[in-house]
Design a protein around this motif. Structure first.
Motif, PDB file in Angstrom:
ATOM      1  N   ASN A 253     -21.080 -62.194  27.616  1.00  0.00           N
ATOM      2  CA  ASN A 253     -21.874 -61.927  26.680  1.00  0.00           C
ATOM      3  C   ASN A 253     -21.902 -60.376  26.841  1.00  0.00           C
ATOM      4  OD1 ASN A 253     -24.304 -62.120  27.377  1.00  0.00           O
ATOM      5  ND2 ASN A 253     -25.691 -62.140  24.827  1.00  0.00           N
ATOM      6  N   GLY A 254     -20.842 -60.041  28.211  1.00  0.00           N
ATOM      7  CA  GLY A 254     -20.446 -58.978  28.725  1.00  0.00           C
ATOM      8  C   GLY A 254     -21.999 -58.579  30.029  1.00  0.00           C
ATOM      9  N   PRO A 255     -21.943 -56.776  30.427  1.00  0.00           N
ATOM     10  CA  PRO A 255     -21.156 -55.994  30.347  1.00  0.00           C
ATOM     11  C   PRO A 255     -19.642 -56.426  30.677  1.00  0.00           C
ATOM     12  CG  PRO A 255     -22.358 -55.547  31.330  1.00  0.00           C
ATOM     13  CD  PRO A 255     -23.179 -57.108  31.416  1.00  0.00           C
ATOM     14  N   SER A 256     -19.529 -56.906  31.995  1.00  0.00           N
ATOM     15  CA  SER A 256     -18.429 -56.981  32.517  1.00  0.00           C
ATOM     16  C   SER A 256     -17.715 -58.741  32.098  1.00  0.00           C
ATOM     17  CB  SER A 256     -18.755 -57.795  33.716  1.00  0.00           C
ATOM     18  OG  SER A 256     -19.742 -59.354  34.438  1.00  0.00           O
ATOM     19  N   GLY A 257     -17.794 -59.574  31.199  1.00  0.00           N
ATOM     20  CA  GLY A 257     -16.423 -60.159  30.156  1.00  0.00           C
ATOM     21  C   GLY A 257     -17.721 -60.902  29.394  1.00  0.00           C
ATOM     22  N   PHE A 258     -16.828 -61.110  29.096  1.00  0.00           N
ATOM     23  CA  PHE A 258     -16.559 -61.866  27.134  1.00  0.00           C
ATOM     24  C   PHE A 258     -16.010 -63.006  26.680  1.00  0.00           C
ATOM     25  CE2 PHE A 258     -17.351 -57.310  27.387  1.00  0.00           C
ATOM     26  CZ  PHE A 258     -18.012 -56.578  27.444  1.00  0.00           C
ATOM     27  N   GLY A 262     -19.060 -63.108  22.605  1.00  0.00           N
ATOM     28  CA  GLY A 262     -20.496 -63.414  23.440  1.00  0.00           C
ATOM     29  C   GLY A 262     -19.520 -60.917  22.494  1.00  0.00           C
ATOM     30  N   LEU A 263     -18.443 -60.240  22.803  1.00  0.00           N
ATOM     31  CA  LEU A 263     -18.124 -59.245  22.871  1.00  0.00           C
ATOM     32  C   LEU A 263     -18.872 -58.757  21.656  1.00  0.00           C
ATOM     33  CD1 LEU A 263     -16.505 -57.226  23.353  1.00  0.00           C
ATOM     34  CD2 LEU A 263     -13.989 -58.272  22.851  1.00  0.00           C
ATOM     35  N   GLY A 314      -9.544 -50.706  12.783  1.00  0.00           N
ATOM     36  CA  GLY A 314      -8.474 -49.811  11.629  1.00  0.00           C
ATOM     37  C   GLY A 314      -7.341 -50.164  12.052  1.00  0.00           C
ATOM     38  N   ASN A 315      -6.281 -49.449  11.345  1.00  0.00           N
ATOM     39  CA  ASN A 315      -4.596 -49.891  11.448  1.00  0.00           C
ATOM     40  C   ASN A 315      -4.119 -51.114  11.954  1.00  0.00           C
ATOM     41  OD1 ASN A 315      -4.017 -46.396  11.852  1.00  0.00           O
ATOM     42  ND2 ASN A 315      -5.770 -46.808  13.357  1.00  0.00           N
ATOM     43  N   GLY A 316      -4.816 -52.239  11.087  1.00  0.00           N
ATOM     44  CA  GLY A 316      -4.371 -52.596  10.980  1.00  0.00           C
ATOM     45  C   GLY A 316      -4.930 -53.979  12.405  1.00  0.00           C
ATOM     46  N   GLN A 317      -5.017 -53.639  13.090  1.00  0.00           N
ATOM     47  CA  GLN A 317      -5.694 -54.470  14.643  1.00  0.00           C
ATOM     48  C   GLN A 317      -7.447 -54.334  14.606  1.00  0.00           C
ATOM     49  OE1 GLN A 317      -3.256 -53.739  17.634  1.00  0.00           O
ATOM     50  NE2 GLN A 317      -1.925 -53.435  15.478  1.00  0.00           N
ATOM     51  N   VAL A 318      -7.817 -55.718  15.601  1.00  0.00           N
ATOM     52  CA  VAL A 318      -9.255 -56.463  15.572  1.00  0.00           C
ATOM     53  C   VAL A 318      -8.835 -55.511  17.377  1.00  0.00           C
ATOM     54  CG1 VAL A 318      -9.417 -57.215  13.099  1.00  0.00           C
ATOM     55  CG2 VAL A 318      -7.736 -58.305  15.902  1.00  0.00           C
ATOM     56  N   VAL A 319     -10.382 -55.695  17.563  1.00  0.00           N
ATOM     57  CA  VAL A 319     -10.261 -55.786  19.302  1.00  0.00           C
ATOM     58  C   VAL A 319     -10.727 -57.283  19.253  1.00  0.00           C
ATOM     59  CG1 VAL A 319     -11.015 -55.411  20.835  1.00  0.00           C
ATOM     60  CG2 VAL A 319     -10.104 -53.218  19.748  1.00  0.00           C
ATOM     61  N   HIS A 320     -10.453 -58.035  20.005  1.00  0.00           N
ATOM     62  CA  HIS A 320     -10.777 -59.601  20.281  1.00  0.00           C
ATOM     63  C   HIS A 320     -10.883 -60.157  21.868  1.00  0.00           C
ATOM     64  CE1 HIS A 320      -7.149 -61.925  20.090  1.00  0.00           C
ATOM     65  NE2 HIS A 320      -6.512 -60.485  20.210  1.00  0.00           N
ATOM     66  N   ALA A 321     -11.855 -61.240  22.378  1.00  0.00           N
ATOM     67  CA  ALA A 321     -11.360 -61.411  24.000  1.00  0.00           C
ATOM     68  C   ALA A 321     -10.400 -62.883  23.262  1.00  0.00           C
ATOM     69  CB  ALA A 321     -13.250 -61.904  24.161  1.00  0.00           C
ATOM     70  N   PRO A 322      -8.953 -62.717  23.746  1.00  0.00           N
ATOM     71  CA  PRO A 322      -8.578 -63.812  23.710  1.00  0.00           C
ATOM     72  C   PRO A 322      -9.076 -65.513  23.740  1.00  0.00           C
ATOM     73  CG  PRO A 322      -7.473 -62.352  24.174  1.00  0.00           C
ATOM     74  CD  PRO A 322      -8.083 -61.986  24.102  1.00  0.00           C
ATOM     75  N   TYR A 323      -8.294 -65.223  25.032  1.00  0.00           N
ATOM     76  CA  TYR A 323      -8.784 -67.080  25.801  1.00  0.00           C
ATOM     77  C   TYR A 323      -8.717 -66.704  27.030  1.00  0.00           C
ATOM     78  CZ  TYR A 323      -3.584 -66.784  25.496  1.00  0.00           C
ATOM     79  OH  TYR A 323      -2.281 -65.830  25.552  1.00  0.00           O
ATOM     80  N   PRO A 324      -8.796 -67.527  28.373  1.00  0.00           N
ATOM     81  CA  PRO A 324      -8.696 -67.363  29.609  1.00  0.00           C
ATOM     82  C   PRO A 324      -7.430 -66.520  29.924  1.00  0.00           C
ATOM     83  CG  PRO A 324     -10.239 -69.292  29.334  1.00  0.00           C
ATOM     84  CD  PRO A 324      -9.335 -69.075  28.366  1.00  0.00           C
ATOM     85  N   GLY A 325      -7.417 -65.519  30.564  1.00  0.00           N
ATOM     86  CA  GLY A 325      -6.226 -65.354  31.688  1.00  0.00           C
ATOM     87  C   GLY A 325      -5.242 -63.774  30.829  1.00  0.00           C
ATOM     88  N   ALA A 326      -6.552 -63.914  29.135  1.00  0.00           N
ATOM     89  CA  ALA A 326      -5.923 -62.345  28.928  1.00  0.00           C
ATOM     90  C   ALA A 326      -7.537 -61.919  28.626  1.00  0.00           C
ATOM     91  CB  ALA A 326      -5.645 -63.361  27.082  1.00  0.00           C
ATOM     92  N   PRO A 327      -7.170 -60.719  28.703  1.00  0.00           N
ATOM     93  CA  PRO A 327      -8.408 -59.482  28.850  1.00  0.00           C
ATOM     94  C   PRO A 327      -8.619 -59.124  27.439  1.00  0.00           C
ATOM     95  CG  PRO A 327      -6.380 -58.208  30.375  1.00  0.00           C
ATOM     96  CD  PRO A 327      -6.176 -59.693  29.753  1.00  0.00           C
TER      97      PRO A 327
END
Length: 344
Positions: A253-258, A262-263, A314-327
């Motif tokens: 849960n951060g701050p260098s990885g999530f 945790g994010l 906003g703008n129909g978007q989310v920010v998320h931590a998808p899965y390993p290998g995808a930041p």
């Protein structure tokens, strides 16, 4: 998970048409696999297509196990603190009992040194019988205090025994929670190892296409405009945006990885707001609102079991931590079936 990949429309301009078609087919196949059906344009006999669908499923299973790990680890932390408090209380209780025993031992020792003579008889035989009544009254008071001290000692011993028993039960629960943490950890690591092995088994061009579909960076910022975040939600949105590009690290849960939940926890912590650790608990960390009324800062949980979570920006978007290998990255809010939209 294919549902975590960015859609071809949001990929970089250098993404070839053939690669876009490949990724779109992979997403359709994985979605169909989740629904138990096959898309009309998918080749169910394609080994690469089947492998990608298996990779997506393994990542999904690993994410669910990660949330189980987070929940068990959070419980273990709470139990460790509880056990520590109980042990301190037991130690203080034992010290108190030792002091009470010591005080009673002084009286017992005095009686022993007097030869075991009844204190009343000793007073009667004293050289100054005129003070007998005064001494007898004092003796009564001493006896009452001694009797009261014995009663208090017995009560303290019962309380201490109860505290020790409760501490023992809590320690047993802590060990079970630790075992659950270890089990979830092994499950996550096994699923991720299987996914990596399958990914490495793909032909180079297929693996590169999968990797490109999982890559994100600062050029993925959504267009300006749309809803504006305010107050603590604005601070959380600013924090989650600042994490874009950071690596997915399960259990972090951060701050260098999530990981996904945790994010969310870290982002709201930067706004001075504490929210639960797991995505399931985060689903109920505030008021539910319709997806059509989502505002920046709202938490969006996915799947029936709420095993994934992102933050609406906003703008129909989310920010998320998808899965390993995808930041950490931006993706459409409708990338997966939405479980709930929660306003913290």
């Amino acid at each position: 998970m294919a549902s975590h990949r960015r859609s071809p429309a949001s990929s970089s301009s250098g993404f070839s048409r053939s690669a876009k078609v490949t990724v779109l087919s992979a997403a359709a196949a994985a979605t169909a696999a989740a629904l138990g059906t096959a898309p009309a344009n998918a080749d169910p006999g394609s080994p690469a297509e089947t492998t990608r669908a298996k990779i997506d499923l393994l990542y999904e299973q690993a994410e669910k196990a990660t949330e189980g790990y987070n929940k068990a680890d959070e419980r273990a932390d709470a139990l460790r603190e509880q056990v520590s408090r109980m042990q301190d209380s037991v130690a203080r209780g034992q010290e108190r009992i030792n002091r009470m025993r010591g005080a009673l031992g002084v009286v017992a020792g005095a009686q022993y040194r007097s030869g075991g003579m009844d204190p009343a008889l000793a007073l009667l035989l004293s050289e100054d019988p005129d003070t007998y009544l005064d001494k007898a009254a004092a003796l009564d008071r001493i006896s009452e205090r001694q009797s009261s001290a014995l009663t208090e000692l017995r009560r303290a011993q019962r309380i201490l025994a109860q505290q020790r028993a409760e501490a023992g039960r809590t320690l047993t629960e802590l060990e079970r929670s630790r075992a659950a943490v270890a089990l979830h950890k092994r499950t996550v690591e096994r699923k991720l190892a299987e996914a990596r092995a399958l990914l490495n088994s793909l032909p180079t061009d297929e693996r590169d296409a999968y990797d490109r579909a999982s890559r994100s960076g600062r050029d993925d910022l959504p267009p300006a405009g749309g809803e504006a975040a305010t107050g603590r939600a604005a601070a959380a949105v600013a924090a989650v945006r600042s994490a874009v590009g950071k690596p997915y690290v399960w259990g972090a849960n951060g701050p260098s990885g999530f990981d996904c939940s945790g994010l969310m926890q870290w982002s709201y912590a930067q706004a001075g707001v504490g929210i639960p650790r797991t995505s399931q608990a985060q689903r109920n960390a505030g008021r539910h609102v319709p997806l059509s009324e989502a505002r920046p800062g709202d938490l969006v949980t996915y799947r029936d079991d709420a095993s994934h979570v992102g933050m609406y920006v906003g703008n129909g978007q989310v920010v998320h931590a998808p899965y390993p290998g995808a930041p950490v990255r931006y993706d459409p809010v409708g990338m997966m079936p939405v479980s709930a939209v929660t306003r913290v």
